[in-house]
Motif scaffolding. Structure first.
Motif, mmCIF file in Angstrom:
data_model
loop_
_atom_site.group_PDB
_atom_site.id
_atom_site.type_symbol
_atom_site.label_atom_id
_atom_site.label_comp_id
_atom_site.label_asym_id
_atom_site.label_seq_id
_atom_site.Cartn_x
_atom_site.Cartn_y
_atom_site.Cartn_z
ATOM 1 N N TYR A 443 21.506 -76.230 28.894
ATOM 2 C CA TYR A 443 21.081 -75.580 30.127
ATOM 3 C C TYR A 443 19.732 -74.931 29.889
ATOM 4 C CZ TYR A 443 22.565 -71.222 27.858
ATOM 5 O OH TYR A 443 22.707 -70.174 26.991
ATOM 6 N N THR A 444 19.095 -74.522 30.978
ATOM 7 C CA THR A 444 17.840 -73.782 30.885
ATOM 8 C C THR A 444 17.969 -72.501 31.683
ATOM 9 O OG1 THR A 444 16.778 -74.698 32.865
ATOM 10 C CG2 THR A 444 16.602 -75.980 30.821
ATOM 11 N N THR A 445 17.087 -71.566 31.409
ATOM 12 C CA THR A 445 17.103 -70.303 32.137
ATOM 13 C C THR A 445 16.559 -70.458 33.552
ATOM 14 O OG1 THR A 445 14.953 -69.749 31.166
ATOM 15 C CG2 THR A 445 16.924 -68.903 30.064
ATOM 16 N N GLU A 446 16.112 -71.664 33.912
ATOM 17 C CA GLU A 446 15.667 -71.947 35.272
ATOM 18 C C GLU A 446 16.818 -72.416 36.145
ATOM 19 O OE1 GLU A 446 12.550 -71.443 36.608
ATOM 20 O OE2 GLU A 446 12.316 -70.372 34.718
ATOM 21 N N GLY A 447 18.013 -72.450 35.569
ATOM 22 C CA GLY A 447 19.180 -72.800 36.360
ATOM 23 C C GLY A 447 19.619 -74.243 36.262
ATOM 24 N N SER A 448 18.919 -75.045 35.464
ATOM 25 C CA SER A 448 19.356 -76.430 35.307
ATOM 26 C C SER A 448 20.474 -76.500 34.275
ATOM 27 C CB SER A 448 18.186 -77.312 34.864
ATOM 28 O OG SER A 448 17.797 -77.001 33.536
ATOM 29 N N VAL A 449 21.332 -77.484 34.432
ATOM 30 C CA VAL A 449 22.440 -77.670 33.510
ATOM 31 C C VAL A 449 22.617 -79.161 33.272
ATOM 32 C CG1 VAL A 449 24.107 -77.627 35.422
ATOM 33 C CG2 VAL A 449 24.881 -77.179 33.087
ATOM 34 N N THR A 450 22.886 -79.523 32.022
ATOM 35 C CA THR A 450 23.082 -80.924 31.652
ATOM 36 C C THR A 450 24.569 -81.162 31.433
ATOM 37 O OG1 THR A 450 20.900 -81.036 30.629
ATOM 38 C CG2 THR A 450 22.486 -82.753 30.037
ATOM 39 N N VAL A 451 25.102 -82.104 32.181
ATOM 40 C CA VAL A 451 26.528 -82.426 32.133
ATOM 41 C C VAL A 451 26.683 -83.906 31.821
ATOM 42 C CG1 VAL A 451 28.715 -82.445 33.392
ATOM 43 C CG2 VAL A 451 27.044 -80.633 33.811
ATOM 44 N N SER A 452 27.350 -84.187 30.702
ATOM 45 C CA SER A 452 27.593 -85.580 30.284
ATOM 46 C C SER A 452 26.302 -86.388 30.292
ATOM 47 C CB SER A 452 28.644 -86.219 31.186
ATOM 48 O OG SER A 452 29.872 -85.540 31.087
ATOM 49 N N GLY A 453 25.219 -85.765 29.814
ATOM 50 C CA GLY A 453 23.948 -86.459 29.657
ATOM 51 C C GLY A 453 23.045 -86.453 30.870
ATOM 52 N N TYR A 456 21.019 -81.529 35.990
ATOM 53 C CA TYR A 456 21.062 -81.138 37.398
ATOM 54 C C TYR A 456 20.299 -79.832 37.569
ATOM 55 C CZ TYR A 456 24.845 -84.549 37.537
ATOM 56 O OH TYR A 456 25.589 -85.699 37.425
ATOM 57 N N ASN A 457 19.236 -79.869 38.362
ATOM 58 C CA ASN A 457 18.477 -78.660 38.649
ATOM 59 C C ASN A 457 19.183 -77.850 39.725
ATOM 60 O OD1 ASN A 457 16.319 -79.163 36.855
ATOM 61 N ND2 ASN A 457 15.449 -80.628 38.312
ATOM 62 N N ALA A 458 18.986 -76.545 39.687
ATOM 63 C CA ALA A 458 19.677 -75.656 40.614
ATOM 64 C C ALA A 458 19.018 -75.680 41.985
ATOM 65 C CB ALA A 458 19.689 -74.234 40.071
ATOM 66 N N ASN A 459 19.852 -75.577 43.000
ATOM 67 C CA ASN A 459 19.378 -75.358 44.358
ATOM 68 C C ASN A 459 18.665 -74.006 44.416
ATOM 69 O OD1 ASN A 459 20.008 -73.907 47.108
ATOM 70 N ND2 ASN A 459 20.158 -76.084 47.572
ATOM 71 N N LYS A 460 17.660 -73.904 45.266
ATOM 72 C CA LYS A 460 16.855 -72.688 45.363
ATOM 73 C C LYS A 460 17.714 -71.435 45.559
ATOM 74 C CE LYS A 460 13.740 -70.349 48.575
ATOM 75 N NZ LYS A 460 13.138 -70.410 49.936
ATOM 76 N N ALA A 461 18.657 -71.481 46.488
ATOM 77 C CA ALA A 461 19.458 -70.298 46.804
ATOM 78 C C ALA A 461 20.474 -69.965 45.717
ATOM 79 C CB ALA A 461 20.178 -70.499 48.143
ATOM 80 N N SER A 462 20.780 -70.922 44.844
ATOM 81 C CA SER A 462 21.815 -70.731 43.822
ATOM 82 C C SER A 462 21.254 -70.527 42.426
ATOM 83 C CB SER A 462 22.758 -71.938 43.810
ATOM 84 O OG SER A 462 23.390 -72.109 45.049
ATOM 85 N N ASN A 465 22.397 -67.269 40.468
ATOM 86 C CA ASN A 465 23.836 -67.265 40.180
ATOM 87 C C ASN A 465 24.206 -68.276 39.101
ATOM 88 O OD1 ASN A 465 24.219 -65.299 42.058
ATOM 89 N ND2 ASN A 465 25.250 -66.578 43.557
ATOM 90 N N ILE A 466 23.625 -69.463 39.191
ATOM 91 C CA ILE A 466 23.942 -70.502 38.204
ATOM 92 C C ILE A 466 23.424 -70.092 36.830
ATOM 93 C CG2 ILE A 466 23.411 -72.873 37.497
ATOM 94 C CD1 ILE A 466 23.637 -73.706 40.385
ATOM 95 N N THR A 467 22.218 -69.538 36.786
ATOM 96 C CA THR A 467 21.662 -69.085 35.513
ATOM 97 C C THR A 467 22.551 -68.027 34.876
ATOM 98 O OG1 THR A 467 19.399 -69.549 36.236
ATOM 99 C CG2 THR A 467 19.663 -68.037 34.396
ATOM 100 N N ASN A 468 22.981 -67.066 35.674
ATOM 101 C CA ASN A 468 23.832 -65.997 35.150
ATOM 102 C C ASN A 468 25.164 -66.530 34.641
ATOM 103 O OD1 ASN A 468 21.880 -64.121 35.795
ATOM 104 N ND2 ASN A 468 22.820 -63.553 37.745
ATOM 105 N N PHE A 469 25.681 -67.554 35.288
ATOM 106 C CA PHE A 469 26.997 -68.064 34.894
ATOM 107 C C PHE A 469 26.923 -68.937 33.647
ATOM 108 C CE2 PHE A 469 30.334 -71.265 34.944
ATOM 109 C CZ PHE A 469 31.467 -70.481 35.053
ATOM 110 N N ILE A 470 26.002 -69.898 33.633
ATOM 111 C CA ILE A 470 26.011 -70.873 32.535
ATOM 112 C C ILE A 470 25.630 -70.254 31.201
ATOM 113 C CG2 ILE A 470 25.593 -72.841 34.043
ATOM 114 C CD1 ILE A 470 22.685 -72.774 33.303
#
Length: 684
Positions: A443-453, A456-462, A465-470
């Protein structure tokens, strides 16, 4: 007396992406050409099947097309009264479409396929349907060259002139679906009708039919302004109004332009008499679904001179943006300032005459369906949204409210849009997110997360939240990413689904060979089991039988509801989620009636609901565990849904206990006087 435990279990159903409209049809979520289907259904030309479905993606057949033309020309009542004939050998006079096919053949709208056949159930191309609509607009098939060897070329040219393929991707040779046919028909209603001074005569030369002496078709016009209900277009040479097909056929159909929707997009509205069919956004000059640089907009508009922000208006979620935030001069080469973001729709409207730009940004948010409310005689069906926890809502909005629809299941994760525009404020649209599950490898602190290779970049509004969770999830964990329709992450969840049970007995020190605490648990399938346990709750365990039976808030006691996990040594870690002290009174403390989703418990539960008695609601997915103690041995039964559980009431004896658990969102709703949407309750 009888003892009962009810657990509401989370359920996520797989559904297609949904945009809620065309409520007249059960398969409304499958309709992409919303405006066309709305209008053509309103005037009675396109109707659904006997099951209430529109079947938008099904191919239009030749006989269905004949019915559409007959309905357009005659109206449904007169068209349905047409008698069937023997025009074609494969269309029996008793066939449902015989009257329509015979009428269209006589009017020169349709031809056969050869050998006296029509092929009524055969597929139709856009070109073939376009020819039928052109005849309806007044073009003569022979005079306009829509017969013979060059019919396809001549028909294509006239279709382009009448804009019959407007908003439809692909060539005129594509097989036509029902919803695309609706769009073509709507385009025809907005097209001007034509007439001939003379249609000439035909001769046959070497088997080819040639039309001679036909005049050029001219537009049908009048000078009566009030009759211009579809278009105000005038001919430049005479100043007369053209008469569009919709104006000719439907005097009560009206197209109103120059309005704005809930997001401030330029829109138009359709009315039938005084009834509003719907409002539909105009096509933007530019549209983006990711952050766009100001300089890119300048280039994409083909500007040669910048536009100051004094002539640039920006709206985000229906609210005017001022004071510099996303409010910029549209100038060449600006790569610093941006509009929108990942998953946010950014529409750009350019007025070439006034040299102004309007930017409309619509964010996509995410929520969980907390409850589904069925329609009543006074209110439409609606869903209640949970926007707490890691879900999202617009800045400055405390409560997003409910949304009228019955298309989603409880606990579904949905994407939605919201307008802050006064008078139109509220949820505007909703669809089911796409769920991707796999192992998180990064994952990155910009909210992107890599799943099974796959990243996925984060939606603007999320993003936040995604950064804090992952950052709290270990690499290698199984996670689920919920995506918007553009492929951006709206919500991330790890596999932490809880299992629940009821404590029937508890011994802090069993006194056996390993001196471990033991508990007898009642599970949601109705089975019981004595297991080794460890406590993770803040409450201290009961250590004596008296304490265990006392229903005290400070002890893990009889009939408490717990969540649990099991480790590799088969030790159950228990967490208290609902205390049995929530209610214990006499005969009138509790009653559950078969078929009624409401039942009452006394005050004092962990949600601290005020009042002497709190009414709570079960639903069709509630699991009821009923303990019958009337015999010499307690027996358990499992029921799903309040319609299936039998009537249960206290019938004397010792006082009972009811435990109720509600999550934080529901607690807040309870305190605001609303019904609970997610509960667990136990009766003893």
């Amino acid at each position: 007396m009888k003892k009962l435990l009810a657990l509401v279990l989370a359920l996520v159903m797989s559904m297609s992406l949904v945009t809620i409209s065309n409520a007249a049809f059960k398969d409304a979520d499958k309709i992409d050409y919303k405006e066309a289907v709305d209008v053509m259904n309103a005037v009675g030309v396109f109707v659904g099947d006997e099951k209430g479905n529109f079947n938008a993606k099904e191919n239009l057949t030749r006989e269905q097309a004949a019915k559409i033309i007959a309905y357009l020309e005659l109206g449904s009542k007169a068209a349905d009264a047409l008698a069937g004939g023997a025009t074609f050998t494969d269309v029996a006079s008793t066939r449902w479409s015989a009257g329509f096919v015979g009428y269209c053949a006589q009017a020169g709208v349709v031809n056969g396929v050869g050998n006296g056949k029509f092929d009524p159930a055969g597929q139709l191309t856009a070109l073939q349907f376009g020819k039928m609509l052109l005849v309806e607009l007044g073009y003569d098939a022979k005079a306009a060259g829509m017969v013979g060897t060059d019919w396809a070329i001549n028909t294509s040219k006239l279709m382009a002139k009448a804009k019959l393929m407007d908003k439809i991707d692909g060539s005129v040779n594509q097989v036509l679906t029902r919803e695309k046919a609706a769009q073509m028909t709507l385009n025809a209603l907005k097209a001007p009708t034509v007439e001939y001074t003379t249609k000439g005569s035909s001769i046959s030369v070497n088997g080819a039919e040639i039309n001679l002496g036909a005049s050029e078709p001219t537009y049908v016009t009048n000078t009566i302004a009030k009759e211009q209900t579809i278009s105000k277009d005038k001919l430049t040479n005479s100043g007369e109004f053209t008469i569009e097909l919709g104006e000719k056929l439907y005097k009560d159909l009206k197209l109103v332009k120059d309005t704005t929707d809930a997001f401030e997009r330029p829109t138009h509205e359709w009315y039938l008499k005084t009834t509003k069919i719907g409002a539909y956004a105009e096509a933007a000059d530019l549209e983006y679904t990711a952050a766009v640089k100001v300089g890119t907009i300048y280039s994409d508009l083909g500007l040669s001179k910048g536009i100051s922000k004094a002539k640039t208006t920006v709206y985000e979620d229906g609210a005017r943006v001022t004071g510099g935030a996303d409010d910029y001069d549209i100038v060449k080469g600006d790569i610093t300032n941006k509009f929108g973001g990942n998953g946010a729709q950014t529409f750009v409207y350019y007025d070439d005459d006034a040299k102004t730009v309007k930017v409309v940004i619509i964010n996509t948010y995410v929520a969980k369906i907390a409850a589904v409310r069925a329609a009543t005689t006074t209110k439409d069906a609606y869903v209640v949204l949970n926007t707490a926890d890691s879900f999202t809502k617009p800045t400055g909005v405390s409560t997003v409210g409910n949304y009228e629809t019955d298309a989603f299941a409880k606990d579904a994760i949905v994407a939605y849009t919201y307008s802050k525009k006064s008078g139109d404020d509220g949820v505007q649209s909703m669809y089911l997110t796409e769920k991707v599950t796999g192992v998180m490898s990064g994952y990155t602190t910009e909210g992107s997360v890599t799943v099974s290779g796959t990243k996925y970049n984060a939606n603007k509004a999320s993003k936040t939240n995604i950064t804090n969770f992952i950052t709290t999830v270990d690499k290698g964990s199984d996670i689920s990413v919920y995506l918007d329709k553009y492929g951006y992450g709206l919500y991330v969840d790890a596999d932490t689904s809880a299992e629940y049970a009821v404590v029937l007995n508890y011994v802090a020190n069993a006194g056996d060979f390993n001196d471990t605490a033991k508990a007898k648990l009642l599970f949601t399938d109705g089975t019981t089991k004595t297991v080794e346990v460890s406590l993770t709750a803040a409450q201290t365990p009961a250590t004596t039988p008296d304490e265990f039976n006392a229903y005290t808030d400070s002890k893990v006691s009889k009939y408490d509801i717990v969540s649990y996990t099991v480790d590799s040594d088969k030790v159950y870690a228990l967490t208290l989620v609902a205390d049995a002290n929530a209610g214990k009174t006499g005969v009138d403390a509790f009653k559950l009636t078969n078929g009624s989703n409401e039942f009452s418990v006394v005050s004092g539960n962990v949600a601290n609901v005020a009042g002497a008695k709190q009414t709570t609601s079960a639903d069709g997915k509630t699991i009821f565990l009923v303990a019958d103690t009337s015999g010499s041995k307690t027996s358990y039964s499992v029921y799903e849904g309040f319609a299936n559980v039998p009537t249960i009431k206290h019938n004397g004896g010792d006082a009972g206990a009811v435990a109720v658990f509600m999550n934080s969102t529901i607690i807040n709703e309870q305190r605001n006087g609303k019904q609970p949407d997610d509960l667990m309750a136990g009766l003893c």
